[in-house]
Design a protein around this motif. Sequence first.
Motif, short mmCIF file in Angstrom:
data_model
loop_
_atom_site.label_atom_id
_atom_site.label_comp_id
_atom_site.label_asym_id
_atom_site.label_seq_id
_atom_site.Cartn_x
_atom_site.Cartn_y
_atom_site.Cartn_z
N ARG A 151 0.83 -1.21 0.00
CA ARG A 151 0.00 0.00 0.00
C ARG A 151 0.86 1.25 0.00
O ARG A 151 1.94 1.25 0.58
CB ARG A 151 -0.85 0.05 1.28
CG ARG A 151 -1.95 -0.99 1.36
CD ARG A 151 -3.19 -0.53 0.63
NE ARG A 151 -3.82 0.64 1.21
CZ ARG A 151 -4.87 0.61 2.01
NH1 ARG A 151 -5.39 -0.54 2.37
NH2 ARG A 151 -5.40 1.74 2.46
N GLU A 153 0.10 5.35 0.98
CA GLU A 153 -0.92 6.32 1.41
C GLU A 153 -0.30 7.70 1.44
O GLU A 153 0.85 7.86 1.86
CB GLU A 153 -1.44 5.96 2.80
CG GLU A 153 -2.37 4.76 2.75
CD GLU A 153 -2.65 4.15 4.12
OE1 GLU A 153 -2.13 4.69 5.12
OE2 GLU A 153 -3.36 3.14 4.17
N THR A 183 -2.86 2.40 -4.28
CA THR A 183 -3.18 3.74 -3.75
C THR A 183 -4.69 4.00 -3.79
O THR A 183 -5.17 4.88 -3.10
CB THR A 183 -2.49 4.84 -4.58
OG1 THR A 183 -2.81 4.62 -5.96
CG2 THR A 183 -0.99 4.83 -4.40
N GLU A 184 -5.40 3.25 -4.63
CA GLU A 184 -6.85 3.47 -4.77
C GLU A 184 -7.56 2.14 -4.51
O GLU A 184 -8.02 1.48 -5.44
CB GLU A 184 -7.21 3.93 -6.20
CG GLU A 184 -6.18 4.79 -6.92
CD GLU A 184 -5.92 6.10 -6.23
OE1 GLU A 184 -6.90 6.76 -5.86
OE2 GLU A 184 -4.75 6.44 -6.04
N ASP A 186 -10.35 1.22 -3.63
CA ASP A 186 -11.75 1.02 -4.03
C ASP A 186 -11.96 1.06 -5.54
O ASP A 186 -13.08 0.85 -6.01
CB ASP A 186 -12.64 2.08 -3.36
CG ASP A 186 -12.52 1.99 -1.85
OD1 ASP A 186 -12.38 0.85 -1.36
OD2 ASP A 186 -12.52 3.05 -1.19
N ALA A 187 -10.90 1.33 -6.29
CA ALA A 187 -11.05 1.44 -7.75
C ALA A 187 -11.12 0.04 -8.38
O ALA A 187 -10.92 -0.98 -7.70
CB ALA A 187 -9.89 2.23 -8.32
N ARG A 191 -6.98 -0.29 -11.83
CA ARG A 191 -6.80 1.15 -11.56
C ARG A 191 -6.51 1.40 -10.09
O ARG A 191 -6.65 2.51 -9.60
CB ARG A 191 -8.05 1.93 -11.97
CG ARG A 191 -8.36 1.79 -13.44
CD ARG A 191 -9.19 2.94 -13.93
NE ARG A 191 -9.11 3.01 -15.38
CZ ARG A 191 -8.35 3.86 -16.04
NH1 ARG A 191 -7.60 4.72 -15.40
NH2 ARG A 191 -8.32 3.86 -17.36
N ARG A 192 -6.10 0.34 -9.41
CA ARG A 192 -5.90 0.47 -7.96
C ARG A 192 -4.46 0.86 -7.59
O ARG A 192 -4.21 1.31 -6.50
CB ARG A 192 -6.24 -0.86 -7.27
CG ARG A 192 -7.71 -1.24 -7.41
CD ARG A 192 -7.99 -2.64 -6.91
NE ARG A 192 -7.72 -2.74 -5.49
CZ ARG A 192 -6.90 -3.62 -4.92
NH1 ARG A 192 -6.26 -4.50 -5.65
NH2 ARG A 192 -6.72 -3.64 -3.63
N GLN A 193 -3.52 0.62 -8.55
CA GLN A 193 -2.12 0.74 -8.14
C GLN A 193 -1.41 1.89 -8.84
O GLN A 193 -1.80 2.30 -9.93
CB GLN A 193 -1.39 -0.57 -8.46
CG GLN A 193 -2.16 -1.76 -7.89
CD GLN A 193 -1.37 -3.02 -7.85
OE1 GLN A 193 -0.22 -3.03 -7.46
NE2 GLN A 193 -1.98 -4.10 -8.26
N SER A 194 -0.36 2.37 -8.18
CA SER A 194 0.43 3.47 -8.74
C SER A 194 1.91 3.10 -8.66
O SER A 194 2.30 2.20 -7.91
CB SER A 194 0.18 4.75 -7.94
OG SER A 194 -1.21 5.03 -7.90
N ARG A 242 -2.07 8.84 -10.22
CA ARG A 242 -2.69 7.86 -9.31
C ARG A 242 -3.49 6.82 -10.09
O ARG A 242 -4.21 7.18 -11.01
CB ARG A 242 -3.63 8.58 -8.33
CG ARG A 242 -2.89 9.45 -7.35
CD ARG A 242 -3.85 10.15 -6.41
NE ARG A 242 -4.41 9.21 -5.44
CZ ARG A 242 -4.57 9.49 -4.15
NH1 ARG A 242 -4.21 10.65 -3.67
NH2 ARG A 242 -5.09 8.60 -3.35
N GLY A 243 -3.32 5.57 -9.72
CA GLY A 243 -4.07 4.49 -10.37
C GLY A 243 -3.55 4.11 -11.75
O GLY A 243 -4.12 3.24 -12.41
#
Length: 432
Positions: A151, A153, A183-184, A186-187, A191-194, A242-243
């Motif tokens: 993660r 944040e 980083t996201e 809930d996406a 599209r959840r990672q950066s 992001r994402g």
Amino acid sequence: MGWDFETDPDFQAELDWIDWFVRAEVQPVDMLVSNARDVRDPLRAELIPPLQAKVRERGLWACHLGPELGGLGYGQLRLALMNEILGRSHTAPVVFGCQSPDSGNAEILARFGTDVLRKRYLEPLVDGRIVSAFSMTEPQGGSDPTQFVTRAELHGDEWVINGEKWFSSHARYASFLIVLAVTEPDAGPHRRQSMFVVPADTPGITIVRNVAVAGQDAESGAHAYIRYEDVRVPADHLLGGRGQGFAVAQTRLGGGRIHHAMRTVGLVREAFAMMCERALSRVTKGEPLARKQLVQAMIADSWIEIEQFRLLVLRTAWRIDRYNDYERVRADISAVKAAMPKVLHDVAARALQIHGSLGVSNEMPFGAWVLESFQMGLADGATEIHKTNLARSLLAEYQPAAGLFPSGHLPARRAAAREQFAARIERAVHAG
Ligand SMILES: Cc1cc2nc3c(=O)[nH]c(=O)nc-3n(C[C@H](O)[C@H](O)[C@H](O)COP(=O)(O)OP(=O)(O)OC[C@H]3O[C@@H](n4cnc5c(N)ncnc54)[C@H](O)[C@@H]3O)c2cc1C
């Protein structure tokens, strides 16, 4: 026969020089330096920079880069012919400034890094003064990136990273790591990672252990198992938004996969040359092995497989040059990536067999190459996944059969042909 593939005379002169230089000056260093990326090794420091200086002098440093980064802007087709030669030596990519994962990491930094990041990390990386690592795979998930749980944040103007990464190659020598983190949460799954640039000396990074692959001694383990605990990086160390991590990773892996394949052509040719030399020199039952038909079959099969693979690589390189769009050639790259471990495995295994007990011993490189073929079938994506991607994209070009029987059904085709040529058939019947 050989491996002839004509190119323009000016570039051929460069290839001839590279061929001579790698054989005469770089391949001997392979015998002395086991990991050319280990910038702390004093022997490496003594032997490699003078070779890099010669490559620079010749104007061949980091040829994979575009002119905006100081490269020559060679297209992939030229790079393929060049990398075929570099593939004979594990040191050569470092000597020519195009080794992975640095080449792919440089690509990401060039495309997505801020001016400050480019100055601090890209310039010394491209210059060969530092090395880097790519930290994506996790202990609980490799092929399926949606399983990654590391993660990041945003706390004020810093990202705080927590998690574990597995098999981050060459992290022990790296000045910075490129790290993928959620980083996201809930996406949607992609599209959840950066993606982040993380300086290797940031507090909170621990190399739990450096994992060696089978056949290597534990000391030389190059694949780091890393723990990130409250690792803080400035907000601008995010690459590509992001994402966007997954999309950024895809752009990076495209180039690396094809360059690796180009070099594999060179490696399998070395195995092939050794196989032929031994077949001609080893005598059994009054004649060289080369006269035995089963041995001839191994040699013929190997040449055919190497050239088939090479043409697939060259065609893919040509398509990258033509479309300049990795998305459009993704399936081609998957085909190359799936074929690569097989050709290395099969040719190295035959070379091993023809060398008998010597072949299986650690006095010849064949066993290591066979094992390397298994690494190739995993790094940058498992073979099964590339085959699945390829098949999916091939199938998208076809339609299901319109009727009960497939379009290739012979009675239906005959009936259609009869209908098409009914008048002429009629004429032919009357004439007869
Ligand atoms: C030499 C080497 C260097 C590497 N360097 C790096 C690095 O620098 N940075 C980094 O982040 N990672 C690195 N990796 C890790 C690499 O990305 C992973 O090994 C790869 O993504 C596969 O993940 P896994 O090993 O967890 O295998 P798993 O995901 O557990 O898969 C195991 C096997 O299951 C099968 N399989 C998996 N998924 C499917 C599917 N969808 N369909 C059919 N079969 C499937 C395949 O046979 C696969 O080999 C490296 C790996 C190797 C071998």
